[in-house]
Design an enzyme around this catalytic site. Structure first.
Site, PDB file in Angstrom:
ATOM      1  N   LYS A  97       0.816  -1.204   0.000  1.00  0.00           N
ATOM      2  CA  LYS A  97       0.000   0.000   0.000  1.00  0.00           C
ATOM      3  C   LYS A  97       0.852   1.256   0.000  1.00  0.00           C
ATOM      4  O   LYS A  97       0.402   2.326  -0.349  1.00  0.00           O
ATOM      5  CB  LYS A  97      -0.898   0.034   1.253  1.00  0.00           C
ATOM      6  CG  LYS A  97      -1.831  -1.134   1.395  1.00  0.00           C
ATOM      7  CD  LYS A  97      -2.561  -1.020   2.769  1.00  0.00           C
ATOM      8  CE  LYS A  97      -3.310  -2.277   3.081  1.00  0.00           C
ATOM      9  NZ  LYS A  97      -3.889  -2.223   4.461  1.00  0.00           N
ATOM     10  N   GLY A  98       2.116   1.116   0.422  1.00  0.00           N
ATOM     11  CA  GLY A  98       2.939   2.276   0.764  1.00  0.00           C
ATOM     12  C   GLY A  98       3.190   3.276  -0.337  1.00  0.00           C
ATOM     13  O   GLY A  98       3.488   4.442  -0.062  1.00  0.00           O
TER      14      GLY A  98
ATOM     15  N   GLU B 221       7.879   1.826  -6.198  1.00  0.00           N
ATOM     16  CA  GLU B 221       7.973   1.372  -4.796  1.00  0.00           C
ATOM     17  C   GLU B 221       8.108   2.565  -3.855  1.00  0.00           C
ATOM     18  O   GLU B 221       8.583   3.627  -4.240  1.00  0.00           O
ATOM     19  CB  GLU B 221       9.197   0.466  -4.625  1.00  0.00           C
ATOM     20  CG  GLU B 221       8.881  -1.022  -4.653  1.00  0.00           C
ATOM     21  CD  GLU B 221       8.210  -1.525  -3.372  1.00  0.00           C
ATOM     22  OE1 GLU B 221       7.672  -0.713  -2.582  1.00  0.00           O
ATOM     23  OE2 GLU B 221       8.213  -2.740  -3.158  1.00  0.00           O
ATOM     24  N   ASP B 222       7.723   2.358  -2.619  1.00  0.00           N
ATOM     25  CA  ASP B 222       7.904   3.398  -1.595  1.00  0.00           C
ATOM     26  C   ASP B 222       9.296   3.327  -0.983  1.00  0.00           C
ATOM     27  O   ASP B 222       9.940   4.342  -0.769  1.00  0.00           O
ATOM     28  CB  ASP B 222       6.844   3.264  -0.491  1.00  0.00           C
ATOM     29  CG  ASP B 222       6.783   1.866   0.122  1.00  0.00           C
ATOM     30  OD1 ASP B 222       7.408   0.916  -0.410  1.00  0.00           O
ATOM     31  OD2 ASP B 222       6.084   1.709   1.149  1.00  0.00           O
TER      32      ASP B 222
ATOM     33  N   ASP C 218      14.298  -1.654   1.340  1.00  0.00           N
ATOM     34  CA  ASP C 218      14.951  -1.849   2.639  1.00  0.00           C
ATOM     35  C   ASP C 218      16.002  -2.955   2.466  1.00  0.00           C
ATOM     36  O   ASP C 218      17.121  -2.683   2.041  1.00  0.00           O
ATOM     37  CB  ASP C 218      13.872  -2.184   3.672  1.00  0.00           C
ATOM     38  CG  ASP C 218      14.400  -2.264   5.100  1.00  0.00           C
ATOM     39  OD1 ASP C 218      15.212  -1.426   5.480  1.00  0.00           O
ATOM     40  OD2 ASP C 218      13.984  -3.173   5.839  1.00  0.00           O
TER      41      ASP C 218
ATOM     42  N   PHE D  40      13.537   3.576  11.025  1.00  0.00           N
ATOM     43  CA  PHE D  40      12.230   3.177  10.505  1.00  0.00           C
ATOM     44  C   PHE D  40      11.445   4.435  10.170  1.00  0.00           C
ATOM     45  O   PHE D  40      11.271   5.310  11.014  1.00  0.00           O
ATOM     46  CB  PHE D  40      11.475   2.316  11.522  1.00  0.00           C
ATOM     47  CG  PHE D  40      10.395   1.518  10.869  1.00  0.00           C
ATOM     48  CD1 PHE D  40      10.683   0.300  10.269  1.00  0.00           C
ATOM     49  CD2 PHE D  40       9.092   2.002  10.820  1.00  0.00           C
ATOM     50  CE1 PHE D  40       9.684  -0.436   9.639  1.00  0.00           C
ATOM     51  CE2 PHE D  40       8.092   1.269  10.186  1.00  0.00           C
ATOM     52  CZ  PHE D  40       8.392   0.042   9.601  1.00  0.00           C
TER      53      PHE D  40
ATOM     54  N   ARG E 182       0.368   6.902   7.864  1.00  0.00           N
ATOM     55  CA  ARG E 182       0.417   7.089   6.417  1.00  0.00           C
ATOM     56  C   ARG E 182       0.033   8.517   6.027  1.00  0.00           C
ATOM     57  O   ARG E 182       0.384   9.009   4.970  1.00  0.00           O
ATOM     58  CB  ARG E 182      -0.550   6.132   5.705  1.00  0.00           C
ATOM     59  CG  ARG E 182      -0.165   4.674   5.764  1.00  0.00           C
ATOM     60  CD  ARG E 182      -1.029   3.878   4.784  1.00  0.00           C
ATOM     61  NE  ARG E 182      -1.035   2.456   5.079  1.00  0.00           N
ATOM     62  CZ  ARG E 182      -0.119   1.583   4.632  1.00  0.00           C
ATOM     63  NH1 ARG E 182       0.876   1.997   3.886  1.00  0.00           N
ATOM     64  NH2 ARG E 182      -0.219   0.307   4.928  1.00  0.00           N
TER      65      ARG E 182
HETATM   66  P1  IMP Z   1      12.396  -5.112   1.918  1.00  0.00           P
HETATM   67  O1  IMP Z   1      11.866  -6.384   1.325  1.00  0.00           O
HETATM   68  O2  IMP Z   1      13.164  -5.355   3.189  1.00  0.00           O
HETATM   69  O3  IMP Z   1      13.196  -4.283   0.923  1.00  0.00           O
HETATM   70  O4  IMP Z   1      11.173  -4.277   2.404  1.00  0.00           O
HETATM   71  C1  IMP Z   1      10.362  -3.622   1.531  1.00  0.00           C
HETATM   72  C2  IMP Z   1       9.069  -3.234   2.193  1.00  0.00           C
HETATM   73  O5  IMP Z   1       9.146  -3.218   3.630  1.00  0.00           O
HETATM   74  C3  IMP Z   1       8.712  -1.820   1.807  1.00  0.00           C
HETATM   75  O6  IMP Z   1       8.016  -1.777   0.588  1.00  0.00           O
HETATM   76  C4  IMP Z   1       7.885  -1.381   2.990  1.00  0.00           C
HETATM   77  O7  IMP Z   1       6.544  -1.785   2.803  1.00  0.00           O
HETATM   78  C5  IMP Z   1       8.482  -2.106   4.169  1.00  0.00           C
HETATM   79  N1  IMP Z   1       9.458  -1.253   4.894  1.00  0.00           N
HETATM   80  C6  IMP Z   1      10.795  -1.378   4.929  1.00  0.00           C
HETATM   81  N2  IMP Z   1      11.385  -0.426   5.666  1.00  0.00           N
HETATM   82  C7  IMP Z   1      10.373   0.356   6.101  1.00  0.00           C
HETATM   83  C8  IMP Z   1      10.335   1.559   6.908  1.00  0.00           C
HETATM   84  O8  IMP Z   1      11.342   2.134   7.354  1.00  0.00           O
HETATM   85  N3  IMP Z   1       9.096   2.059   7.127  1.00  0.00           N
HETATM   86  C9  IMP Z   1       7.959   1.485   6.655  1.00  0.00           C
HETATM   87  N4  IMP Z   1       7.952   0.390   5.901  1.00  0.00           N
HETATM   88  C10 IMP Z   1       9.153  -0.178   5.620  1.00  0.00           C
HETATM   89 MG    MG Z   2       6.073  -1.549   0.131  1.00  0.00          MG
END
Ligand code: IMP
Ligand code: MG
Length: 177
Positions: free
Chosen positions: A43-44, A99-100, A103, A152, A165
């Protein structure tokens, strides 16, 4: 209560708007005559997508997908699934994933592989933010907005367990007292 969580502003609404404008200029240059499909990962990225497409202002299609990577809280559940796949056919199309945040990179890596099987003409990634300190899988981000420290973040569509959000700025959670 949201007011009990200590937040600090990392990027103001103005700084985010400037980053979105810069990204839109880059994307416009590369996709203007390509009628691309933008795939927003729910959703981000919904706020980012809404601002981005109005800056782009040229013919394109929108699709939405939803992935589950996180359970509750702030750590990845690791086990990524497509909760909602795109509806349209992207075979032979120029696809840009929106993507938002990247991480660990696990979610984007998984989703790009998933989309590749659908045989798009090209496949690129745009992310509003990147957290390089947390990388587990090297992902090439073709269009990157903002680099965030190892914190975070919430706001501008990005949540912590569905909270925050609505914030116009991107903030770091400093304290959960
Ligand atoms: P990844 O698979 O670890 O790269 O995580 C990707 C997803 O984790 C992002 O699309 C977010 O939905 C969530 N995410 C990762 N870090 C954060 C953060 O700092 N705040 C909020 N959501 C996060
Ligand atoms: Mg996301």
């Amino acid at each position: 209560m949201d007011s009990e969580v200590k937040l600090s502003v990392l990027f103001t609404a103005e700084q985010i708007a400037a980053a979105v404008k810069r990204l839109a200029a880059e994307i416009r240059r590369d996709y203007l005559d390509k009628n691309p499909v933008l795939i927003a990962v729910l959703k981000g990225s919904f706020v980012f997508l809404a601002d981005l497409v109005r800056e782009l202002n040229f013919p394109l299609n929108i699709e939405f997908a939803q992935l589950s990577s996180y359970g509750h809280g702030k750590e990845s559940a690791g086990n990524i699934k497509v909760v909602k796949d795109i509806q349209g056919d992207i075979r032979g199309r120029h696809v840009l994933v929106v993507e938002d945040i990247i991480d660990t990179g696990l979610t984007a890596d998984f989703f790009l592989k998933h989309l590749k099987q659908k045989q798009p003409a090209s496949l690129k990634l745009c992310s509003l933010t990147d957290k390089p300190s947390r990388t587990q899988v090297e992902i090439n981000i073709d269009y990157l907005g903002l680099t965030v420290p190892d914190k975070f973040i919430v706001g501008y569509g990005i949540d912590w367990d569905e909270r925050f959000r609505y914030l116009p700025d991107i903030c770091a959670i400093e304290d959960e007292a």
